[in-house]
Every structure is written in C-alpha cells, then in structure tokens.
Design an enzyme around this catalytic site. Structure first.
Site, mmCIF file in Angstrom:
data_model
loop_
_atom_site.group_PDB
_atom_site.id
_atom_site.type_symbol
_atom_site.label_atom_id
_atom_site.label_comp_id
_atom_site.label_asym_id
_atom_site.label_seq_id
_atom_site.Cartn_x
_atom_site.Cartn_y
_atom_site.Cartn_z
ATOM 1 N N HIS A 41 38.550 30.356 40.265
ATOM 2 C CA HIS A 41 38.572 31.065 40.100
ATOM 3 C C HIS A 41 36.551 30.797 39.527
ATOM 4 O O HIS A 41 36.746 30.211 38.756
ATOM 5 C CB HIS A 41 38.320 32.150 39.195
ATOM 6 C CG HIS A 41 37.414 33.348 39.146
ATOM 7 N ND1 HIS A 41 36.679 34.129 38.260
ATOM 8 C CD2 HIS A 41 36.366 33.957 40.767
ATOM 9 C CE1 HIS A 41 35.379 35.410 38.303
ATOM 10 N NE2 HIS A 41 36.005 35.287 40.183
ATOM 11 N N GLU A 76 35.871 47.186 44.143
ATOM 12 C CA GLU A 76 36.141 46.639 43.076
ATOM 13 C C GLU A 76 35.732 48.530 42.032
ATOM 14 O O GLU A 76 35.119 48.841 41.612
ATOM 15 C CB GLU A 76 35.716 45.846 41.931
ATOM 16 C CG GLU A 76 34.181 46.166 43.043
ATOM 17 C CD GLU A 76 33.737 43.992 43.344
ATOM 18 O OE1 GLU A 76 34.193 43.388 42.126
ATOM 19 O OE2 GLU A 76 32.231 44.154 43.165
#
Ligand code: NOJ
Ligand code: CA
Length: 677
Positions: free
Chosen positions: A372, A477
């Site tokens: 990430h 999200e």
C-alpha cells in the site's frame, strides 16, 4: 438578362455544395457517422436511421497558434475494415471481437498552413473518433471544441456525477432530465425518447487531459479538458493523438454492459509476458480503520502490526485468498494523514511491523502481502521514493500494490523544476502521465497496481495489463463514514456508469452491517447480505476484496462459502437484464485457472430500494450439462433496513432448459453458483 440572373443564382447556390460529406457505418449498418467540412468541420450520428447526435463541431483553440475552427476542408479520405478476435490475459471475457469500419479524414486549411486528421471507427456497439495532429511546432491546447449535440435532449434521462468537484469521482449519482446535467464526468449515460441507451466516454487517455462534458447550450455538450495549474489544457510538441471520444449505443440498458468498445479502442499489450499478473481475491487490514476499530497511525489501536498481519495471512491461506492488503504499515500516518503527504516514507516501516518476518510467514503459509502506497496527493514525495519503494516490495514477494491519492480535487501537490509547489487536478494531463508512470515502473518490478483516487479508467488495462483495478467512484468505504452512505440504488447505477470504464475495486462483502445499528439513519451498507454476495459477480474486477473483518466471516460460514467459491477471472460474461438505477443481472463463466476447472457459471442479480421478481431463463448455460444451482437468496422476510441478514441457501439441479424465478428483497440480491456436475 434572365439567363445571367439564373446562372448567378446557380453559382451562389452551388457554394455550399462545395462542402464535402463523408460517412462510415457500423458492420450491421445500424449506426452511421457523417462527417463534413461545411464551414466548420463537424460530425453527426444516426442510429436506426434516426438522428442521435446532431451536427457537432470538431476542432481546437491553441494558446499561440491559430485555432482549428472554420475553413478546414476535407482533402482526402481513406477507409478500411477490420474483424479480428484478440485475447485478454485476464478479464471479463477471454476472447474479444474487434469488428469495425474505419474512416480516416484529412482536413486542411491552406491559409493557416495547418492540417489534422480525424479517425472514426464504427462498431455495432458504438463509435469512437480521435484527432491526429502532426505539426512541426509545439502546440498548447487551451480548448478542445468537440461537441456532442444530443437529439431530443429534452426528452432524455441522464445519470451522472459532477466534474471538477472536491471529491473527484466520489459522488452519489444523479438521475435527471438530460437538460439538467451541467458539468459532468464520463462515462456519461443517458437514454433518449426512443429508449436508446447511450454512454459518452473516452478510450486510451494517454498524455492528454481528461475530457469532462460541459452542457454549454441546451442539449449540446462540449469537451472540457481538465486544465493544468497554469490554466492551459494540454501541452504537446505539435505531434499528438487525442484519446478516442466514444459513444456507446444500445437498444437496451444491458447492451451497454455487453459492449467492449472501450477495450477495442486501446492498443494491444505492451508489456509482453504478463503471466506474473495475477487476478485473485484478498482480505485486508483495512475495514477496521474505516469503522474506527483500528488506526493507520501508531498507538494502541495500530492495525498494521506483525502479529495482526500474520494472523490475517493465516486466515487468508486457510480460506483460499491470495493476499492480505496492509495499510498503515509505513511511517507517516500519525497526525492527520489526509494532510501528511510530505512526510510519508514508502520504505520505512513502523517499528511494530516487521516486514521481513511477515514476508517469510506469508511464504510459509501460502498467502502474499499486498502493498500500500498512500501519497495523500503529494506526488513529488512519492516520485522520489517510488523506485526504492517497489524494490522493497519486490524483495518481499509483493506482487500487487494499492496506491492512494487522497487529496481534494485540484490539490495534488507537485514540486516543479524551480522548486515551487504547484497544485494539479487528479484528471489533468500532469496526473494522467503520473499515474501511468507509476504503473509502468511497477511493471519493471513485476508488480500490479490498484489505484485509489485514480484517473478514470479508459481501458488502458489492455495495453498495461498490470493495471488491475482502481476506485474512481464511491466504494464500500462510504458505508462506513460517508455523508450520506451509498443509497440502495448506488450499485445499480455504478453498473451502467462507472463500470463501463473498467474494473472497480469496490470492496464488497460487508457481513456485519450493525456496527452503528441497523435502519436507515446510520452509516452502514444499505443492502441485504445476499446483495453483498451478488456484488462479486455484478461489479467486475479481477481482484476482489472480502472487505469485512475475519471474525464476521467466521460468524456466517454459510454466506462466506460463496465468497470463497466465486472466481475473479472469467471466460465469458453476459449482462442478461437490467435497467439503469433499478436492477442488473449478470452471468459469468469461470475461466480455467489454478483453483478453477473452467466449467462453472455464476449469476449475480441486484436491485435498488424496490423488491423485485426476476425470471431467469438459464439458456446461457452450456449444452448437455447438468448443474447444481447453489442459490444464495434473500430470505422471505428480508428487507435492507431492519432484516438484512436473512439468507436462504437453496440447492437444485438444473439445465439450460430451466427457468429460475429470483425474489429480490428491497436493496437485495441473488448470488448463484452453477456447479457443473
Ligand atoms: C482512500 C482509499 O479509498 C481507502 O481504501 C484507503 O483505506 C484510504 N484512502 C487510506 O489510504
Ligand atoms: Ca477513496
């Protein structure tokens, strides 16, 4: 006298006749594109012999050079046709047919000593055209003049999100009269009074600014290129090819979903052997941060610890997932990370994240660490470290990295040659190049990319197959913290808008929807459990996340089985039915792969806030094959607000001669595996 008058009249009348008109039709003859040089070069589109796009101008305004506007004449044309089948290394279909007729038109303005070409391709599922300019001096574009003048705009309905906003592409979709769509992103989807479904987008956006559409006059949209921080649109050396301007056309909403036009207009794979690019499923140290159970930054609730990651790797390996995404592993998250772009390190770990031990553990148990890189929009800070960052990951067997560019629209920070900070849009030319640079550099390290806060997808996965997926719309999200969370119709709109561009990392599979309580007043997925499952089939991505916490999957082994079974790489995909914003039904056949024998089919059906009965003829299934249909459906009393968890799992033997009746609850779904017997 009379004769002289007549011949004068004739001469005057014949002036417009000097205008040249050329045309090209789709292979099935239903779509016609007409291009002419009558005063100002323009094109129009007919569908089934009726106007769809009226006379729409072409051209450019430049910063210094004279505009490409009036008085360009057609000087030559050439035509060709193509029909070929090409293969995707991974995708929604293994084979794709490219069947089109092409018209190449050269325009010239002698007085300006200027010329350009327009290349048009007509397919059965729509058209694409692009400009090809070959001048000897640098040209800076301030405006592209391409218009899309929609016939019967006042009788058309459009589905859209606003462009040039602070939240990039992450907006709730609007359903309005086409006349009320002002400045919008593409894919821009609408249907006209004849129910013809159309989507305007672009293909192969490389070294150019994204096109958003500006409704300058009622019904007439003009290409509006996202500018640089210095105000110009596109900087070129004088030789440039624009992205394809695309118009997908279908009688039914589902035809748009079955179109492969965007991929067909991209260049073939430039990376050579891409056997190292792996579709698959993953879990992550991720949702915990979004629901405030964990933090990205250091401290007691730090999610990215060695211990936690090892436990996730174990869970992944036990349940057949390929990898574990870990966010918050690197220095820089403390404080308000949204504004921390200057201090992110992409090589230094937090002390409680032992990347060596984690990589070794992953190798031992058979699951990979997924990397990430959150930049918080400071791309110069990232650029300086990018190579070292990929080297570090490659050394630790990481083959997939999720990148992030969280920053308000217009607030991407870059440091220019003079050391001055400049602020760019996510979809301007600078960032279009920056995202692709990242993908190409990753490829050198055999790493695939999943971009969040991306540039919109324009089909570049064909050319760079390591660009696996991206966000570029409101994902799951938003259900954790978005104002508002995604409404029940959101995914039924995504399918016909954002998803036309390419794979989305939506991250389905939230099983515990009660983290703030149920009902419609809290942040939660506004769906049933069965709909969460169906999203794996409906929203295509070669990488799919099981987004929830492991304990929530262990609590529902019955439903979890579907996520474990469903593939992410397909031999063939068919949109079977649907209406924009109402419902979608997809069938997909699994591709032969390490865990899959290539025989099973899957169906996903989802609905908006309305419960719905769907008749599903199974004639897409293979001949002479019996299947066990494993149906995960909303329970009889299921409804999204207060009873989202009721799920019935029904098994029955079927063949392609059968028809199933699916009962979808409010914001519900059905997910079916057809296991070949
Ligand atoms: C936004 C991304 O969409 C999300 O998935 C990620 O967790 C955060 N940025 C932090 O990088
Ligand atoms: Ca995001």
């Amino acid at each position: 006298m009379q004769l002289r008058y007549l011949s004068l009249c004739f001469a005057m009348m014949s002036l417009p006749l000097l205008a040249k008109t050329e045309q090209v039709s789709s292979p099935n003859g239903l779509i016609q594109v007409i291009i002419s040089d009558d005063n100002h070069p323009a094109y129009s589109v007919l569908y089934r012999d009726k106007p769809l796009i009226n006379q729409s101008k072409l051209g450019f305004d430049f910063q210094v050079a004279p505009s490409f506007r009036e008085d360009f004449q057609i000087t030559s044309v050439s035509k060709q046709s193509k029909q070929e089948v090409w293969q995707q290394p991974w995708g929604e279909d293994r084979e794709i047919e490219d069947h089109h007729n092409e018209l190449l038109v050269s325009f010239e303005n002698k007085a300006q000593a200027a010329s350009y070409r327009v290349r048009i391709r007509a397919f059965d599922d729509g058209i694409g055209f692009r400009y090809e300019v070959n001048q000897n001096t640098p040209l800076t574009i301030v405006r592209e003049l391409t218009e899309f003048s929609i016939q019967d705009a006042d009788k058309s309905t459009a589905w859209w999100i606003p462009a040039r906003g602070w939240n990039r592409y992450e907006y709730v979709y609007n359903t309005t009269s086409l006349l009320d769509a002002s400045l919008v992103h593409t894919p821009f989807t609408f249907k006209n009074r004849d129910n013809v479904h159309v989507s305007i987008h672009e293909a192969a956006l490389v070294d150019y600014a994204a096109m958003v559409l500006d409704q300058r006059r009622p019904g007439t949209f003009v290409s509006n290129l996202t500018p640089w921080s210095d105000g110009v649109a596109v900087k070129t050396k004088g030789q440039f090819t624009t992205p394809w301007r695309t118009i997908q056309i279908g009688d039914k909403a589902k035809d748009l979903l079955n179109s492969r036009l965007i991929l067909n207009l991209n260049e073939p794979n430039k990376l050579g052997d891409v056997s190292w690019v792996e579709p698959g499923k993953y879990i992550g140290i991720w949702w915990g941060m979004h629901i405030n159970k964990n933090t990205w930054g250091s401290g007691e609730k730090h999610g990215a610890t060695t211990e936690n990651t090892k436990a996730y790797l174990d869970f992944a390996a036990q349940h057949g997932f390929d990898g574990v995404l870990v966010e918050g592993w690197n220095i820089g998250w403390d404080g308000d990370w949204f504004f921390n772009g200057d201090v992110f390190s992409f090589t230094e770990t937090y002390p409680d994240f032992d990347i060596d031990a984690i990589a070794k553990h992953g190798q031992k148990v058979g699951a990979k660490l997924i990397g990430h890189h959150e930049t918080s929009g400071n791309v110069s800070n990232y650029r300086k470290q990018m190579k070292a960052a990929f080297e570090l990951y490659q050394k630790h067997h990481v083959s997939q990295v999720k990148t992030g560019y969280v920053a308000d629209g217009g607030n991407i920070k870059r440091i220019d040659d003079q050391g001055i900070a400049r602020y760019e849009w996510h979809d301007g030319q600078f960032m279009v190049n920056e995202y692709l640079y990242n993908v190409k550099l990753a490829a050198e390290h055999k790493i695939s990319i999943n971009t969040h806060e991306p540039i919109k997808d324009t089909g570049l996965r064909r050319t760079y197959p390591n660009w696996l997926a991206r966000e570029g719309a409101r994902g799951q999200e938003f259900n954790a913290w978005g104002t508002p969370p995604n409404p029940p119709e959101h995914t039924t709109l995504l399918a016909y808008t954002r998803m036309l561009a390419g794979p989305m990392d939506f991250t389905p599979g939230i099983f515990d929807m009660s983290f703030n309580g149920l009902g419609d007043k809290t942040n939660r997925p506004q769906t049933t459990l069965a709909k969460q499952l169906a999203l794996y089939v409906v929203l295509y991505s070669p990488i799919q996340m099981a987004a929830d916490l492991p304990e929530n999957y262990l609590a529902r082994p019955d439903a979890f089985q579907f996520i474990k079974d469903v593939p992410t790489d397909w031999e063939h995909s068919i949109a079977l039915a649907g209406e924009v914003g109402d419902f979608v039904v997809f069938a997909r056949k699994e591709r032969k792969h390490k865990h899959y024998n290539g025989n099973d089919w899957y169906v996903g059906a989802i609905t908006d806030e309305h419960a719905r009965e769907i008749k599903l003829p199974l004639d897409f299934l293979d001949n002479d094959t019996r299947y066990e249909a494993q149906i995960y459906q909303d329970g009889k009393k299921a409804e999204w607000k207060h009873n989202p968890y009721e799920l019935d799992i029904v098994k029955q033997i079927v063949t392609r001669n059968d028809t199933l009746t699916l009962q979808l609850a409010t914001s519900g779904g059905s997910a079916i595996r057809f296991k070949a017997l």
